[in-house]
Enzyme design. Structure first.
Site, mmCIF file in Angstrom:
data_model
loop_
_atom_site.group_PDB
_atom_site.id
_atom_site.type_symbol
_atom_site.label_atom_id
_atom_site.label_comp_id
_atom_site.label_asym_id
_atom_site.label_seq_id
_atom_site.Cartn_x
_atom_site.Cartn_y
_atom_site.Cartn_z
ATOM 1 N N GLU A 76 3.015 -0.168 4.247
ATOM 2 C CA GLU A 76 2.844 1.007 3.342
ATOM 3 C C GLU A 76 4.137 1.697 3.092
ATOM 4 O OE1 GLU A 76 -0.091 2.156 2.678
ATOM 5 O OE2 GLU A 76 -1.525 1.234 4.519
ATOM 6 N N GLU A 125 2.921 -24.884 54.363
ATOM 7 C CA GLU A 125 4.051 -25.609 55.465
ATOM 8 C C GLU A 125 3.945 -27.062 55.992
ATOM 9 O OE1 GLU A 125 6.913 -23.839 55.940
ATOM 10 O OE2 GLU A 125 6.511 -22.060 55.257
ATOM 11 N N HIS A 146 1.183 -1.146 -0.021
ATOM 12 C CA HIS A 146 -0.044 -0.225 -0.066
ATOM 13 C C HIS A 146 0.805 1.512 0.411
ATOM 14 C CE1 HIS A 146 -3.974 -1.789 1.410
ATOM 15 N NE2 HIS A 146 -3.487 -2.817 0.950
#
Length: 1631
Positions: free
Chosen positions: A298, A724, A209
């Site tokens: 582009e 634990e 483009h």
């Protein structure tokens, strides 16, 4: 043969010439469509083995959409495994650079094949397709040199049907996926491209483009279709970013990212939707509907640059194009075959577990799967591949570590599901150099299909597993149970060991809707090893039990489980068996305790959590990548279930800060583990432990900053506790069976606890999922986020809750729910459907799309000052930042908004000055944000041409002080809704407004208010949703309300009635949860209240009291939030609620009264005191005053030292600033003298000569009348007669005539009177014996009222609306017997005005009825003296009485006409009745009608019904409302009775006109011959001597000059060459 050709080609390349470059002749041109097609045909001829021309279809205008295929062996079938690549250019016809690059690339490849090694390799290994133009019609329409940028389309962009092709492809969010939806509305070019894409196994593509310089990758649009700024990531986002970077980084300029104006693309790449939203784009279609990855490039700022720029574009792009084409060979490729027949399998699916996107095989079984070749930081280069196909068993997952630039070959063989050997599994064939071999499979008895008593197929291996052993174990389960497991790494340790996790789920690799995700993390401390081994045994238990154990199956089917056996493999390798409590191996290889290394809410310690370790970062990234709901962190050294918070705020040593908002839920979860553990629930199993029920709050045990469980809770949705598991950290392995038996049930129960609380889907009304919603439990400050798939999971202990869901762009929703947590496989389902809140739409529609106003964030003090400066910089002609220029500004910065700050526009209205204050109470912060947003709104509104805002700022100067108390503003108070102690308010600036206050905010605000006289003020506050007005704390002498109660109510209603919440729900705080309490009904004030009404009295020494008490400024407080310091996310919602109300308050500038005070010489009078509504203001230098007022009538009084006081009534109408100019008469004007008849008549003539537009003088044998009217000839208003008798009455009447004429259009009161009525002012045609006025009369009331017969005042013989006669020698006022109540009311007003100057010795007679007086008449005695010496004082008093009387007159004026608009005069009856027409009372029908089709009557204030009848017409009813001081003009249209033919009426009217004309002619002749006959006069004429009428004009003017001089109008007659005075020019234009 083909292989030989390739070998020969490579041999030739080594000996051939260098690369052939393209000439300028090749580059300096824009060939048309036919020329390109011919060039491609020539290539077919010249390069028959390399080039072939194709057409994929035709354009709208029938042009072929040509594609050139370039590859070695182009005439033969594509070589197996050779990937296909395509270039598509010129999709927008006027974006042409890509078109020329594709044409040039075709030539470059063909001419350099066999000459350039790189090109030759590329063409041999790749099937390249080059399309110069997808839009040949658009190209033909475009023009060279047409640059138009990204913001413009330009000629040729669309196809011949004017459709943008890059918006025409099927869209994933907008269009359906059925065949019809896919094809509907597609253009010919689009359909051709779609068919081409889905019919060919393209692997990689580029769409070229123009208009910018950037690489834009999928997705091009988002679900929200937000115009810009919305990052819409594809599953292969990492690969797309890599591909975009390949092009941008090899382009000579694109990588800069800022080539075109306005561009800012880091690295030259951008996500498409993040740049701007493009639904229907081609690159998204490629990815979603084929195997092809496409990126849009582009290429130039100018879309159609001049051809001389093309060589530069070729040089910019050539290397990038070559690199991008070579990228088609990244990743993995192979063939999928049937394991039995060896035939290829078409449409087999290749899955990558880490990426939610699949590719499929071709008809020849080929596949290509692009993968990024190198991992960035924190990115894994390991991928897990699986092949599957319908009717076949899925292949074993294959873990591939991919870090090269070349493709990896990986073939798959799939086993049919119906093969006899059911145990045979599909397999994959890796390349010989693929080193990761599968781990050895633990031997199991294939015949053993049932579980043993422990729930296993075989007994667990109760031993410790080092890193390699652990890796092998996990790999085994991953391969042995591929349908329910997935092995992956979350990162690496310091020493490079992988942190392997195993997922267990019925659909591994997939997040299923509403299926919660759970994790266990073991071995965070390397020497705490029990958890590590428990998790390995748990994995075995789940895998072997799935499908065999119902409970296990339910857990796996309903939960996505992630198990990380070791977070610290480096530490484990350093630790040793038998270690009870040492720290060897506890830390990682950098000697950092990982459970002190996470970011902490309170404390950062440089050596502990200042920098995060690789293992910590891996956990943080993992926790954010998956929507974990519940987790546990397995430790050793004690036996307890430990829940958040692990530390508390050390600044205030408040250990209660260790209690989280979800404390009850954490206790519930911790107990699930502890109470199902036979030893932990004891709470004292280990030496020295005392943990009731085996649980503890972390900080209550001991404070740990930088812990993992707190970080999870505060930064993700995950609720984590720390377990634990034993007193010994690294026990002997012989103890492991005991540990398993103790923990097994707890581990399972805790996993099932992930189904506690509530869960559900969050959708919009169309069923679309809403991502990333915020879920809040009312009363709980901890919020969680919904998932990207529109779900949420909220853990809760049993109980009843109210859940609120919020999402950007949506309205919040609330639901109540009861949670019992009885179902171990599912939480309570609670779905939400949200409605759009249209934030962006609202902002665009109501707030000019001001982005800053939509941001939900409190500004810090520095940010606020910057925002003020920014507003001034952006709107310099409107806004002035008040920062650091005056002492008060150092304390309270602000803005002044005005359209005309320097008075350039010279609007005659003075500016209304408004003060708007926020933050007087620093704990009530919302006003800050409201006012800064209002300022932006007003400025932008004016810039955009908004009429409302423009008119506000043309009329006003607005001082906006958003943050009064900046020093005590603290962002830490966010969400603190109530004061801890209500007495804390007294410490705030808002409660310290008194004269001796030392608070600098009070002093700064006082300084401003002393410099600027504000017309009204508002403070925006919190602590409720209501409006407060003074008094808050009245003093003993002040009463409950101020004298301006009506004005304050008016201002308050302007806000309250236009606030979107207050007006609908006054008790809007009810049900809110604040500071742990639910607000009960009516707990907060509602509507509009006085602060003094509140209990307890919390507003003491308030600003609104202070503003009125000290500065006489009406001030209100708008309370705009129930919560004092609302959450940030609510700011915009509050702004949208308040904007209209704030602007509505500002529109009060258009309603009230204003004017200019002049002296008698028409000069403005600064400093005059004007009083309205109990407020006194001084006029400015132009003599102007202004008051903002509610609708109604007000007394306007003006005072100044050397002039007579002035008083009048003024009516304020809605949305109108009424003008009332005032002329003050000098006190010297009281020096009056009496005139004889000749002088009085001369003055009347002079007035008529100089003011012919408004006067007409009529003389009879017995009277002299001056008609004063805006339209003296038309006489369309009811007349009022003022008639003077005797020397005093005549003199006062004369001077009243002068006053009305000379003040017309100068004094608004006089002008207002003449807009409603016509004045008739006169005196008898008599002269009087004037006694010596220096003698004092005895003050005796003569007692008799002089009467006159009706005066024919109107030309057609009609009567006046009101008749006022003036006389002397008595006291009181005599009224007519009709209209008693109305006339008596008028008489009272008049009598009040003249009291004090009558010189009567006794009490005034007051008001009495005189039967002989005519219709609507009264006679007023001005003095008991016949000719009093205080003539000036009597005139001043009478003038005020007359003006006050006429301003207060109310009645009705009818205009009666027929259908043709002709007035109806004959035989008209008007009957007055009650408003419902039920009855009529003819006794009230005393209307005065005229031959002009008009009628009038004085009426009391109220509603009436009028019945109007006339001969030949149907009766008409009219409803009439009479307001105080108004003459209601009513038009009455009569319809003719159908019984009378029109021609008869016409004939009758014609005859009537002729008769009237003859009669008038006769009367005129009679008048010439004889004196007037005596008629019925309003007042009987008193006997006087007859004098000739004096008619000399110069003498007339001389008498007028003398009379004007007496009332203070000075005139000097000069000759023609002399300059006249201002008053002569304005009032007395001499003849």
């Amino acid at each position: 043969m083909l292989g030989f050709t390739v070998l020969l080609t490579f041999f030739l390349v080594k000996t051939c010439s260098p690369e052939i470059t393209l000439s300028n002749d090749d580059l300096f041109c824009y060939p048309n469509h036919d020329e390109v097609e011919q060039e491609f045909r020539n290539y077919e001829t010249e390069y028959p083995n390399l080039a072939k021309l194709h057409s994929i279809g035709k354009s709208v205008l029938g042009r072929q959409i040509n594609v050139l295929q370039v590859t070695n062996g182009v005439q033969q079938d594509r070589e197996l495994g050779k990937p296909m690549f395509k270039w598509v250019a010129n999709m927008h016809g006027n974006e042409v650079v890509g078109r020329e690059l594709v044409i040039n690339m075709a030539k470059y490849l063909l001419t350099n094949y066999g000459k350039d090694e790189r090109v030759t390799k590329l063409v041999n290994s790749t099937d390249i397709w080059l399309m110069p133009s997808l839009n040949p019609d658009g190209f033909a329409a475009a023009h060279e040199g047409d640059c138009v940028g990204m913001g413009s389309a330009g000629v040729g962009r669309e196809n011949a049907n004017q459709v943008d092709l890059n918006r025409n492809f099927p869209d994933q969010f907008r269009d359906g996926q059925d065949q019809e939806s896919m094809l509907k509305g597609r253009e010919p070019e689009t359909l051709a491209a779609m068919t081409w894409i889905v019919s060919n196994p393209f692997v990689l593509s580029a769409n070229l483009h123009g208009g910018s310089v950037v690489a834009s990758y999928p997705f091009d649009d988002s679900k929200k279709h937000k115009e810009e700024g919305e990052y819409s990531a594809a599953p292969d986002d990492r690969m797309f970013r890599y591909l975009a970077t390949v092009y941008a980084s090899n382009h000579k300029t694109m990588h800069r990212g800022n080539i075109c104006p306005g561009d800012n693309f880091p690295g030259g790449i951008t996500n498409g939707a993040h740049w701007y939203d493009v639904p229907g784009g081609m690159e998204d279609f490629n990815y979603l509907h084929s195997n092809c990855f496409e990126v849009t490039f582009e290429l130039s700022c100018c879309k159609y640059p001049r051809r001389e720029e093309l060589p530069g574009e070729w040089q910019n792009n050539k290397e990038a194009m070559l690199k991008y084409m070579e990228s088609v060979h990244h990743g993995v490729k192979g063939i999928v075959k049937d394991s039995g027949s060896g035939k290829p399998i078409q449409d087999a699916v290749i899955s990558v577990a880490e990426i939610k996107h699949t590719v499929t095989t071709t008809a020849r079984g080929e596949y290509w799967r692009l993968l990024p070749p190198r991992a960035q930081r924190d990115e894994s280069s390991t991928f897990t591949l699986t092949a599957s196909a319908p009717g076949y068993k899925a292949s074993n997952p294959v873990v591939l570590k991919y870090d090269s630039d070349d493709s990896v070959n990986m073939d798959f063989q799939l086993t049919p599901e119906n093969m006899e050997d059911a145990d045979k599994i599909s397999d994959s064939k890796l390349p010989s150099n693929f080193n990761d071999s599968l781990p050895a499979v633990e031997p199991t008895e294939r015949t053993e299909l049932s579980l043993n008593s422990e729930g296993f197929l075989t007994s667990p291996d109760y031993s410790y597993h080092n890193y390699d052993d652990l890796h092998n174990k996990l790999s085994f389960y991953s391969h042995q149970y591929p349908n329910i497991t997935r092995m992956y790494s979350i990162g690496k340790s310091v020493q490079g060991r992988e942190l392997y996790a195993l997922e267990i789920s019925d659909n591994p690799g997939i997040h299923e809707p509403l299926e919660p995700e759970f994790k266990y993390v073991g071995n965070m401390h390397g020497n705490e090893v029990v958890g590590r081994e428990m998790l390995l045994i748990l994995i075995k238990y789940l895998c072997e039990g799935y499908g065999r154990n119902e409970r296990v199956t339910n857990i796996v089917d309903s939960t996505r489980i992630h198990i990380l056996p070791t977070m610290n493999p480096d530490g484990f390798e350093m630790s040793h068996e038998g270690d009870a409590q040492s720290i060897l191996g506890r830390a990682n290889a950098h000697n950092k305790d990982l459970n002190r290394n996470f970011p902490d809410q309170y404390i950062t310690k440089e050596n502990e959590n200042g920098v995060q370790e690789p293992e910590t970062l891996a956990i943080m990234a993992w926790s954010r990548a998956y929507p974990f709901v519940l987790s546990a962190n397995l430790h050793g050294g004690s036996m307890v279930a430990n829940y958040p918070f692990d530390d508390y705020n050390p600044n205030n040593n408040d250990k209660s800060s260790s209690i989280s908002s979800d404390d009850s839920t954490f206790v519930f979860l911790a107990k699930i583990y502890s109470l199902n553990h036979p030893k932990m629930k004891l709470g004292n199993y280990c030496y020295g432990d005392t943990f009731p029920e085996g649980i503890t709050n972390g900080a209550r045990w001991y404070s740990v900053s930088g812990g993992m469980q707190d970080w999870n809770y505060l930064n993700t949705n995950d609720f984590e506790i720390t377990l634990e598991l034993g007193c010994i950290k690294y026990p002997e392995h012989a103890k492991l069976p005991d540990y398993w038996h103790d923990n097994k049930e707890s581990l399972l129960k805790y996993m099932e606890a992930v189904h506690s609380g509530v869960k559900g889907s969050i959708t919009d009304s169309d069923g679309n999922k809403i991502a990333n919603a915020t879920i809040t439990v009312i009363g709980n400050t901890h919020e969680i986020q919904g998932t990207a798939d529109g779900e949420y999971f909220r853990l809760l202990a049993p109980g009843t809750y109210t859940i609120m869901v919020e999402a950007d762009g949506m309205k919040f929703a609330k639901k109540s729910v009861t949670v019992d947590n009885l179902n171990p496989n599912s939480a309570t389902i609670l779905d939400f459907e949200l409605e759009p809140d249209n934030t962006e739409l609202w902002s665009s529609d109501k707030d000019y799309a001001i982005k800053a106003n939509t941001i939900n964030k409190y500004l810090s003090n520095d940010e606020l000052r910057s925002a003020l400066a920014d507003i001034e910089n952006e709107y310099p002609t409107i806004a002035e930042a008040l920062i650091n220029e005056a002492d008060w500004q150092m304390v309270i910065p602000g803005l002044k908004l005005a359209m005309d700050p320097e008075g350039v526009l010279a609007d005659p209205l003075p500016s209304v000055k408004i003060l708007m204050v926020g933050g007087l109470y620093s704990s009530q912060a919302l006003g800050r944000e409201m006012l800064i947003r209002l300022a932006r709104h007003l400025c932008e509104a004016i810039k955009q041409g908004d009429n409302v805002s423009t008119m506000i700022l043309k009329s006003a100067e607005i001082y906006i002080l958003p943050a009064a108390d900046m020093d005590n503003f603290n962002l830490r108070n966010i969400d603190k809704c109530l004061y801890d102690n209500i007495s804390d308010m007294d410490k705030e600036a808002g409660n310290q407004f008194y004269k001796a206050s030392e608070n600098k905010v009070v002093n700064a605000l006082s300084s401003l208010m002393g410099q600027v006289r504000f017309d009204y003020a508002i403070s925006l506050e919190g602590n409720g949703m209501f409006v407060r007005i003074p008094w808050d704390t009245p003093r003993v002498d002040e009463g409950k309300t101020t004298p301006i109660e009506d004005t304050l109510q008016y201002l308050a209603k302007s806000y309250n009635s236009y606030h979107s919440v207050m007006k609908k729900n006054p008790d809007s705080c009810k049900g809110e949860f604040m500071n742990g309490k639910t607000i009960e009904e009516h707990q907060f004030p509602e509507g509009i209240v006085h602060g003094s009404e509140l209990e307890p009295a919390i507003y003491k020494n308030s600003f609104i009291d202070y503003a009125w008490r000290v500065f006489r400024v009406p001030a209100i407080a708008a309370h705009i939030s129930c919560c004092n310091f609302p959450r940030q996310r609510d700011i915009f919602a509050h702004y949208s609620e308040n904007l209209v109300a704030m602007k509505q308050l500002l529109t009060r500038v258009h309603q009230g009264v204003w004017g200019v005070v002049h002296d008698h010489q028409n000069k403005p009078m600064p400093g005059a005191q004007v009083k309205v509504d109990n407020r006194i203001v001084e006029t400015d230098q132009q003599g102007r005053f202004l008051f903002v007022l509610p609708k109604g009538s007000f007394q306007l009084e003006v005072y100044t030292k050397n002039h007579l006081p002035f008083s009048t009534m003024v009516t304020v109408e809605g949305e109108l600033m009424t003008r009332r100019d005032v002329i003050l008469e000098s006190k010297s004007s009281s020096n009056f003298i009496y005139h004889n008849l000749k002088q009085r008549i001369a003055t009347m003539n002079s007035l008529t000569n100089q003011y012919p537009q408004i006067t007409k003088f009529e003389q009879g044998n017995s009277f002299n009348i001056l008609k004063i009217s805006n339209t003296p000839l038309s006489e369309n208003r009811p007349p009022v007669l003022l008639y003077g008798h005797g020397a005093l009455g005549a003199e006062v009447a004369l001077n009243m005539a002068i006053y009305f004429v000379t003040h017309h259009n100068r004094d608004d009161t006089v002008s207002t009177i003449l807009e409603s009525v016509d004045m008739r002012i006169g005196f008898p045609n008599e002269d009087y014996d004037i006694v010596n006025t220096t003698e004092t009369c005895d003050g005796t009331d003569a007692g008799d009222v002089p009467l006159v017969t009706d005066q024919m005042m109107h030309e057609d013989g009609g009567k006046c609306l009101l008749n006022i006669g003036l006389f002397s020698g008595g006291s009181g006022v005599a009224t007519c017997p009709t209209h008693t109540k109305v006339v008596d009311t008028i008489a009272k007003t008049f009598l009040q005005g003249i009291q004090g100057v009558s010189h009567c010795a006794g009490n005034s007679k007051g008001i009495s009825t005189q039967p002989k007086l005519s219709h609507a008449a009264m006679m007023a005695a001005l003095s008991c003296c016949k000719v009093p010496q205080n003539l000036g004082e009597v005139f001043d008093a009478t003038k005020k009485a007359v003006i006050d009387t006429l301003i207060g007159v109310n009645g009705v004026h009818l205009h009666i006409f027929d259908e043709a608009g002709v007035t109806v005069t004959d035989k008209v009856d008007i009957i007055l009745g009650p408003p419902d027409n039920s009855t009529v009372n003819k006794n009230n029908s005393d209307f005065l009608s005229t031959s002009r089709g008009q009628a009038w009557q004085l009426l009391e204030v109220g509603s009436y019904s009028l019945q109007v009848t006339a001969e030949g017409f149907k009766p008409v009813y009219k409803a009439v409302k009479i307001n105080q001081g108004e003459i209601n003009h009513v038009r009455v249209r009569l319809e003719r009775d159908a019984g009378v033919p029109f021609f008869v009426v016409l004939a009758f009217l014609t005859t009537g006109f002729i008769v009237i004309a003859l009669f008038l002619m006769a009367c005129k002749m009679r008048n010439k011959k004889a004196p007037h006959a005596k008629n019925s006069y309003k007042f009987q004429k008193l006997p006087t001597k007859k004098d000739d009428i004096f008619s000399d004009e110069s003498e007339d003017d001389g008498e007028l000059e003398k009379a004007l001089d007496k009332i203070g109008v000075k005139t000097d007659y000069r000759d023609d060459e002399s300059s006249s005075s201002d008053i002569e020019d304005v009032l007395l234009v001499n003849p």
